[in-house]
Scaffold this motif. Structure first.
Motif, PDB file in Angstrom:
ATOM      1  N   VAL A  78      62.837  76.334 -15.015  1.00  0.00           N
ATOM      2  CA  VAL A  78      63.383  76.208 -13.661  1.00  0.00           C
ATOM      3  C   VAL A  78      64.236  74.942 -13.589  1.00  0.00           C
ATOM      4  N   GLU A  79      65.444  75.070 -13.027  1.00  0.00           N
ATOM      5  CA  GLU A  79      66.285  73.891 -12.849  1.00  0.00           C
ATOM      6  C   GLU A  79      65.749  73.064 -11.682  1.00  0.00           C
ATOM      7  N   VAL A  80      65.500  71.779 -11.951  1.00  0.00           N
ATOM      8  CA  VAL A  80      64.887  70.879 -10.981  1.00  0.00           C
ATOM      9  C   VAL A  80      65.881  69.784 -10.629  1.00  0.00           C
ATOM     10  N   PRO A  81      66.188  69.587  -9.316  1.00  0.00           N
ATOM     11  CA  PRO A  81      67.072  68.489  -8.919  1.00  0.00           C
ATOM     12  C   PRO A  81      66.344  67.161  -9.083  1.00  0.00           C
ATOM     13  N   THR A  82      67.041  66.165  -9.620  1.00  0.00           N
ATOM     14  CA  THR A  82      66.378  64.902  -9.952  1.00  0.00           C
ATOM     15  C   THR A  82      67.197  63.689  -9.536  1.00  0.00           C
ATOM     16  N   ILE A  83      66.492  62.559  -9.502  1.00  0.00           N
ATOM     17  CA  ILE A  83      67.128  61.253  -9.375  1.00  0.00           C
ATOM     18  C   ILE A  83      66.411  60.331 -10.362  1.00  0.00           C
ATOM     19  N   ALA A  84      67.212  59.565 -11.112  1.00  0.00           N
ATOM     20  CA  ALA A  84      66.652  58.642 -12.102  1.00  0.00           C
ATOM     21  C   ALA A  84      66.756  57.223 -11.571  1.00  0.00           C
ATOM     22  N   SER A  85      65.688  56.478 -11.711  1.00  0.00           N
ATOM     23  CA  SER A  85      65.678  55.087 -11.287  1.00  0.00           C
ATOM     24  C   SER A  85      66.704  54.292 -12.081  1.00  0.00           C
ATOM     25  N   PRO A  86      67.516  53.470 -11.404  1.00  0.00           N
ATOM     26  CA  PRO A  86      68.459  52.639 -12.145  1.00  0.00           C
ATOM     27  C   PRO A  86      67.790  51.466 -12.857  1.00  0.00           C
ATOM     28  N   MET A  87      66.523  51.209 -12.547  1.00  0.00           N
ATOM     29  CA  MET A  87      65.826  50.081 -13.168  1.00  0.00           C
ATOM     30  C   MET A  87      65.191  50.456 -14.500  1.00  0.00           C
ATOM     31  N   PHE A  88      64.193  51.337 -14.453  1.00  0.00           N
ATOM     32  CA  PHE A  88      63.432  51.648 -15.658  1.00  0.00           C
ATOM     33  C   PHE A  88      63.619  53.086 -16.123  1.00  0.00           C
ATOM     34  N   LYS A  89      64.524  53.807 -15.462  1.00  0.00           N
ATOM     35  CA  LYS A  89      64.973  55.145 -15.871  1.00  0.00           C
ATOM     36  C   LYS A  89      63.957  56.267 -15.687  1.00  0.00           C
ATOM     37  N   GLN A  90      62.896  56.061 -14.914  1.00  0.00           N
ATOM     38  CA  GLN A  90      61.996  57.177 -14.622  1.00  0.00           C
ATOM     39  C   GLN A  90      62.794  58.225 -13.838  1.00  0.00           C
ATOM     40  N   VAL A  91      62.503  59.489 -14.104  1.00  0.00           N
ATOM     41  CA  VAL A  91      63.198  60.589 -13.448  1.00  0.00           C
ATOM     42  C   VAL A  91      62.232  61.255 -12.477  1.00  0.00           C
ATOM     43  N   ASP A 121      61.519  64.266  -9.404  1.00  0.00           N
ATOM     44  CA  ASP A 121      61.851  65.556  -8.822  1.00  0.00           C
ATOM     45  C   ASP A 121      62.173  65.314  -7.350  1.00  0.00           C
ATOM     46  N   LEU A 122      63.384  65.633  -6.933  1.00  0.00           N
ATOM     47  CA  LEU A 122      63.776  65.393  -5.544  1.00  0.00           C
ATOM     48  C   LEU A 122      63.024  66.285  -4.561  1.00  0.00           C
ATOM     49  N   ARG A 123      62.485  67.390  -5.025  1.00  0.00           N
ATOM     50  CA  ARG A 123      61.795  68.304  -4.114  1.00  0.00           C
ATOM     51  C   ARG A 123      60.478  67.742  -3.607  1.00  0.00           C
ATOM     52  N   ASP A 124      59.764  66.995  -4.461  1.00  0.00           N
ATOM     53  CA  ASP A 124      58.449  66.504  -4.045  1.00  0.00           C
ATOM     54  C   ASP A 124      58.228  65.028  -4.364  1.00  0.00           C
ATOM     55  N   GLY A 125      59.216  64.361  -4.968  1.00  0.00           N
ATOM     56  CA  GLY A 125      59.117  62.932  -5.231  1.00  0.00           C
ATOM     57  C   GLY A 125      58.347  62.552  -6.479  1.00  0.00           C
ATOM     58  N   ARG A 126      57.808  63.512  -7.187  1.00  0.00           N
ATOM     59  CA  ARG A 126      56.976  63.200  -8.358  1.00  0.00           C
ATOM     60  C   ARG A 126      57.811  62.816  -9.569  1.00  0.00           C
ATOM     61  N   CYS A 127      57.331  61.833 -10.301  1.00  0.00           N
ATOM     62  CA  CYS A 127      57.947  61.427 -11.567  1.00  0.00           C
ATOM     63  C   CYS A 127      57.680  62.526 -12.588  1.00  0.00           C
ATOM     64  N   LEU A 128      58.698  62.888 -13.356  1.00  0.00           N
ATOM     65  CA  LEU A 128      58.522  63.974 -14.324  1.00  0.00           C
ATOM     66  C   LEU A 128      57.684  63.573 -15.531  1.00  0.00           C
ATOM     67  N   THR A 129      57.610  62.276 -15.829  1.00  0.00           N
ATOM     68  CA  THR A 129      56.846  61.835 -16.998  1.00  0.00           C
ATOM     69  C   THR A 129      55.479  61.251 -16.641  1.00  0.00           C
ATOM     70  N   ASP A 130      55.280  60.906 -15.384  1.00  0.00           N
ATOM     71  CA  ASP A 130      53.994  60.375 -14.925  1.00  0.00           C
ATOM     72  C   ASP A 130      53.743  60.950 -13.537  1.00  0.00           C
ATOM     73  N   ARG A 131      53.056  62.070 -13.464  1.00  0.00           N
ATOM     74  CA  ARG A 131      52.893  62.808 -12.207  1.00  0.00           C
ATOM     75  C   ARG A 131      52.120  62.025 -11.141  1.00  0.00           C
ATOM     76  N   GLN A 132      51.496  60.917 -11.496  1.00  0.00           N
ATOM     77  CA  GLN A 132      50.809  60.095 -10.505  1.00  0.00           C
ATOM     78  C   GLN A 132      51.761  59.104  -9.829  1.00  0.00           C
ATOM     79  N   THR A 133      52.946  58.920 -10.393  1.00  0.00           N
ATOM     80  CA  THR A 133      53.950  58.037  -9.799  1.00  0.00           C
ATOM     81  C   THR A 133      54.841  58.889  -8.907  1.00  0.00           C
ATOM     82  N   VAL A 134      54.922  58.507  -7.634  1.00  0.00           N
ATOM     83  CA  VAL A 134      55.558  59.374  -6.644  1.00  0.00           C
ATOM     84  C   VAL A 134      56.449  58.569  -5.703  1.00  0.00           C
TER      85      VAL A 134
END
Length: 136
Positions: free
Chosen positions: A66-79, A81-94
């Motif tokens: 599924v194509e997921v819209p994203t935003i990547a942090s300009p600081m540490f590059k975490q990506v 999911d714009l739909r629910d705010g969850r980090c794609l690599t650490d689901r506890q970071t929101v």
């Protein structure tokens, strides 16, 4: 916040970009995709602690086909999911998320769906939490 707040015109938000707005003391990044789909997420990077998310890289990635819209942090590059705010690599970071809509050419931000600093269980996700907020 129980009502909609007009924050800017649609033309003020660049396609595949974001702008920072202040709503009731909260810094919010309003994100616009190329197809005019809008999202509103916390401007505060949950990892770095700085208000920088509106300067992040807007894009998409494929997750489980599924194509997921994203935003990547300009600081540490975490990506995120714009739909629910969850980090794609650490689901506890929101990122915090808000309802957002287009009304008569203006971008309006509504109630918070996930308040800043809230923790959520990655397995307790409802359909409404991940619904995209498309141009109305």
């Amino acid at each position: 916040m129980s009502s909609w707040t007009t924050v800017c015109g649609l033309a003020d938000v660049p396609r595949d970009g974001a702008v920072a707005v202040l709503i009731d003391g909260e810094q919010v990044a309003v994100v616009r995709l190329a197809d005019d789909t809008l999202f509103a997420v916390g401007h505060r990077d949950p990892v770095g602690g700085a208000n920088v998310m509106a300067r992040g890289l807007v894009g998409s990635t494929t997750v489980d086909g599924v194509e997921v819209p994203t935003i990547a942090s300009p600081m540490f590059k975490q990506v995120y999911d714009l739909r629910d705010g969850r980090c794609l690599t650490d689901r506890q970071t929101v990122l915090a998320t808000w309802d957002v809509r287009l009304h008569d050419g203006d971008v309006q931000v509504g109630p918070a769906r996930l308040a800043p600093g809230s923790a959520i269980d990655a397995d307790d996700q409802t359909e409404s939490e991940v619904a995209t907020h498309e141009r109305r």
